[in-house]
Motif scaffolding. Structure first.
Motif, mmCIF file in Angstrom:
data_model
loop_
_atom_site.group_PDB
_atom_site.id
_atom_site.type_symbol
_atom_site.label_atom_id
_atom_site.label_comp_id
_atom_site.label_asym_id
_atom_site.label_seq_id
_atom_site.Cartn_x
_atom_site.Cartn_y
_atom_site.Cartn_z
ATOM 1 N N ARG A 22 0.844 -1.185 0.000
ATOM 2 C CA ARG A 22 0.000 0.000 0.000
ATOM 3 C C ARG A 22 0.883 1.239 0.000
ATOM 4 O O ARG A 22 2.036 1.178 0.425
ATOM 5 C CB ARG A 22 -0.905 0.008 1.244
ATOM 6 N N PRO A 23 0.358 2.388 -0.468
ATOM 7 C CA PRO A 23 1.154 3.620 -0.388
ATOM 8 C C PRO A 23 1.619 3.853 1.047
ATOM 9 O O PRO A 23 0.864 3.637 2.000
ATOM 10 C CB PRO A 23 0.176 4.702 -0.843
ATOM 11 N N PHE A 24 2.874 4.286 1.210
ATOM 12 C CA PHE A 24 3.410 4.501 2.548
ATOM 13 C C PHE A 24 4.077 5.865 2.639
ATOM 14 O O PHE A 24 4.931 6.224 1.818
ATOM 15 C CB PHE A 24 4.431 3.418 2.925
ATOM 16 N N GLY A 25 3.671 6.615 3.652
ATOM 17 C CA GLY A 25 4.245 7.925 3.886
ATOM 18 C C GLY A 25 4.595 8.121 5.350
ATOM 19 O O GLY A 25 4.228 7.314 6.210
ATOM 20 N N ILE A 26 5.318 9.185 5.620
ATOM 21 C CA ILE A 26 5.680 9.549 6.992
ATOM 22 C C ILE A 26 5.260 10.989 7.222
ATOM 23 O O ILE A 26 5.607 11.881 6.435
ATOM 24 C CB ILE A 26 7.192 9.389 7.237
ATOM 25 N N TYR A 27 4.486 11.187 8.293
ATOM 26 C CA TYR A 27 4.147 12.545 8.727
ATOM 27 C C TYR A 27 4.964 12.854 9.967
ATOM 28 O O TYR A 27 5.047 12.028 10.887
ATOM 29 C CB TYR A 27 2.655 12.683 9.048
ATOM 30 N N ILE A 28 5.555 14.033 10.010
ATOM 31 C CA ILE A 28 6.353 14.458 11.166
ATOM 32 C C ILE A 28 5.767 15.752 11.697
ATOM 33 O O ILE A 28 5.642 16.739 10.956
ATOM 34 C CB ILE A 28 7.824 14.655 10.769
ATOM 35 N N HIS A 29 5.413 15.746 12.981
ATOM 36 C CA HIS A 29 4.807 16.928 13.589
ATOM 37 C C HIS A 29 5.837 17.717 14.378
ATOM 38 O O HIS A 29 6.456 17.211 15.314
ATOM 39 C CB HIS A 29 3.655 16.541 14.519
ATOM 40 N N VAL A 30 6.016 18.977 13.962
ATOM 41 C CA VAL A 30 6.885 19.921 14.680
ATOM 42 C C VAL A 30 5.984 20.786 15.553
ATOM 43 O O VAL A 30 5.183 21.561 15.033
ATOM 44 C CB VAL A 30 7.682 20.795 13.687
ATOM 45 N N PRO A 31 6.081 20.692 16.868
ATOM 46 C CA PRO A 31 5.082 21.332 17.734
ATOM 47 C C PRO A 31 5.386 22.775 18.116
ATOM 48 O O PRO A 31 4.693 23.342 18.965
ATOM 49 C CB PRO A 31 5.100 20.442 18.978
ATOM 50 N N PHE A 32 6.400 23.388 17.516
ATOM 51 C CA PHE A 32 6.864 24.698 17.972
ATOM 52 C C PHE A 32 6.283 25.828 17.117
ATOM 53 O O PHE A 32 6.216 25.730 15.895
ATOM 54 C CB PHE A 32 8.392 24.760 17.928
ATOM 55 N N ASP A 41 -6.225 25.316 16.613
ATOM 56 C CA ASP A 41 -6.353 24.364 17.727
ATOM 57 C C ASP A 41 -5.413 23.181 17.540
ATOM 58 O O ASP A 41 -5.609 22.115 18.118
ATOM 59 C CB ASP A 41 -7.802 23.884 17.871
ATOM 60 N N PHE A 42 -4.361 23.368 16.729
ATOM 61 C CA PHE A 42 -3.375 22.308 16.536
ATOM 62 C C PHE A 42 -2.530 22.142 17.802
ATOM 63 O O PHE A 42 -2.495 23.013 18.668
ATOM 64 C CB PHE A 42 -2.464 22.612 15.351
ATOM 65 N N ASN A 43 -1.813 21.029 17.871
ATOM 66 C CA ASN A 43 -0.972 20.727 19.020
ATOM 67 C C ASN A 43 0.341 21.491 18.885
ATOM 68 O O ASN A 43 1.335 21.000 18.365
ATOM 69 C CB ASN A 43 -0.709 19.222 19.099
ATOM 70 N N THR A 44 0.331 22.757 19.324
ATOM 71 C CA THR A 44 1.500 23.618 19.189
ATOM 72 C C THR A 44 1.807 24.310 20.515
ATOM 73 O O THR A 44 0.926 24.487 21.364
ATOM 74 C CB THR A 44 1.286 24.681 18.100
ATOM 75 N N TYR A 45 3.074 24.746 20.659
ATOM 76 C CA TYR A 45 3.538 25.376 21.893
ATOM 77 C C TYR A 45 4.522 26.489 21.554
ATOM 78 O O TYR A 45 5.382 26.326 20.684
ATOM 79 C CB TYR A 45 4.238 24.342 22.787
ATOM 80 N N THR A 46 4.396 27.597 22.247
ATOM 81 C CA THR A 46 5.384 28.666 22.116
ATOM 82 C C THR A 46 6.520 28.400 23.110
ATOM 83 O O THR A 46 6.382 27.598 24.053
ATOM 84 C CB THR A 46 4.761 30.028 22.407
ATOM 85 N N GLY A 89 4.918 18.856 9.146
ATOM 86 C CA GLY A 89 3.893 19.850 9.433
ATOM 87 C C GLY A 89 3.991 20.344 10.859
ATOM 88 O O GLY A 89 4.879 19.959 11.622
ATOM 89 N N GLY A 90 3.072 21.216 11.214
ATOM 90 C CA GLY A 90 3.144 21.779 12.557
ATOM 91 C C GLY A 90 1.888 22.468 12.984
ATOM 92 O O GLY A 90 0.823 22.201 12.436
#
Length: 398
Positions: A22-32, A41-46, A89-90
């Protein structure tokens, strides 16, 4: 590779069985983020919210550990799948700088490797980019960049708590193209309180002047718990008007179509061969590993999500545990509903054969009402149907 963690979370054999097919990808979340936008309302922090509890360095070390553990898990019954798409993403990934994002992609390469012709995207805030930044991304192997523009009107940006100047997104897009990026996206938000038709037209003029090959345009949604929601609840700002949103969507669609960008998903337009392959993987039911605080992943009908706080994320990985907060095994009913919900939003449409008898009756009603059209054996939203997509899908599944 760093030493992989011993994962309490494990994918079952039936989910692992199809990995690689199946198609395979990687998502990476940068929370800054440098500041918090009022609508987000994304999971972010200053930095002020995190203090000394977490840093980009501790996050990156955790990310390396998570990716290594993921590669071990997904390769348990065969070869480790190479990433066909990567999406950073972030949050605000561009706060990491070009070298920081190069390190992120290096971690993916070390754990999984990249497939031939892989699509590698990062989101970026126009204010934290430069020609040197884009040059470093291209050198590192990024192939696509997505810039948050939202609007070209200063008073609209102010309501959204966006800090960039109106002209910066277009300049950043042009810098990215000059650095060698063929694929550049600009994000728009429409329907913000106080936005006028002429403001939207100015935003579209700016987008088209940038020469990008992809545009995402989203109606403003007032999310619970945000600063914007509190202002609407107090009466400081009016809630977005549905009729205005519909008119704005039609205006956006007409202008982009005239410029050669065709819709391929209800909120996304692209020139030929410029559709975001990573997002198509989500909508087509592919596999992806979601890495980073609060990231969601999906493999073979199993979905999971990580703990949200960056400090806890890093601490659990340092202690030898995957930072999974919870998971769910999608039932056949769940998977059917999601296929209808996601695939009907695509221009390619949904095969009519995928619908159950009662659902097909509802779909035929939508065809009679001019909301769906038949294209050979598939059902596709009409222009009017796109305005009412959620309702069309709800009626079919009810």
């Amino acid at each position: 590779m760093t030493e992989p963690v011993a994962a309490a979370f494990a994918l079952p054999d039936h989910a692992l069985a199809g990995v690689g097919s199946r198609p395979f990808g990687i998502y990476i979340h940068v929370p800054f983020c440098a500041t918090r936008c009022g609508y987000c309302d994304f999971n972010t922090y200053t930095a002020g919210e995190l203090g000394t509890s977490a840093s980009p360095q501790s996050w990156l070390e955790g990310l390396r550990r998570e990716l290594d553990a993921a590669a071990v898990m997904l390769g348990a019954s065969g070869a480790v799948p190479a990433a066909e798409t990567v999406f950073v993403g972030g949050g605000t990934p561009s706060l990491l700088g070009g070298d920081g994002l190069a390190d992120v992609l290096g971690a993916v390469r070390s754990s999984f490797g990249l497939a031939e012709g892989a699509e590698v995207t990062t989101e970026s805030n126009p204010e934290s980019t430069s020609p040197e930044f884009f040059g470093r991304l291209r050198e590192a192997g990024f192939t696509r960049v997505s810039l948050g523009m939202q609007s070209a009107a200063q008073h609209v940006l102010r309501i959204l708590d966006r800090t960039h100047t109106p002209g910066r997104p277009v300049a950043a897009a042009q810098e990215a193209r000059a650095a060698g990026f063929e694929h550049v996206n600009l994000d728009l938000i429409y329907g913000t309180p106080g936005e006028r038709d002429e403001d939207l037209d100015a935003s579209l003029d700016a987008v088209l002047s940038a020469g990008v090959d992809h545009v995402s345009a989203y109606a403003l949604i007032v999310e619970d718990g945000t600063a914007l929601a509190r202002k609407v609840r107090r009466g400081d700002l009016p809630a977005p008007d549905d009729d205005v949103l519909a008119a704005r969507y039609e205006r956006i669609d007409a202008r982009l179509a005239e410029a050669g960008l065709s819709w391929y998903e209800v909120s996304n337009w692209a020139k030929d061969d410029a559709a975001c392959r990573h997002n198509l993987g989500y909508w087509d039911g592919g596999d992806w590993w979601g890495a980073g605080p609060g990231a969601h992943g999906h493999v073979g009908g199993v979905r999971w999500w990580n703990v949200k706080h960056p400090a806890r994320y890093a601490d659990q990985l340092a202690a030898g545990e995957l930072p999974v907060a919870d998971s769910e095994h999608l039932t056949a009913e769940d998977r059917h509903m999601e296929r209808v919900m996601l695939t009907l939003r695509l221009r390619s449409g949904l095969p009519a054969a995928d619908l159950r008898p009662g659902e097909l009756v509802a779909a035929e009603r939508a065809v009679a009402d001019g909301l769906l059209a038949r294209a050979d054996d598939r059902l596709v939203l009409t222009d009017r149907g796109r305005l009412l997509a959620d309702g069309v899908i709800r009626d079919i599944l009810s």
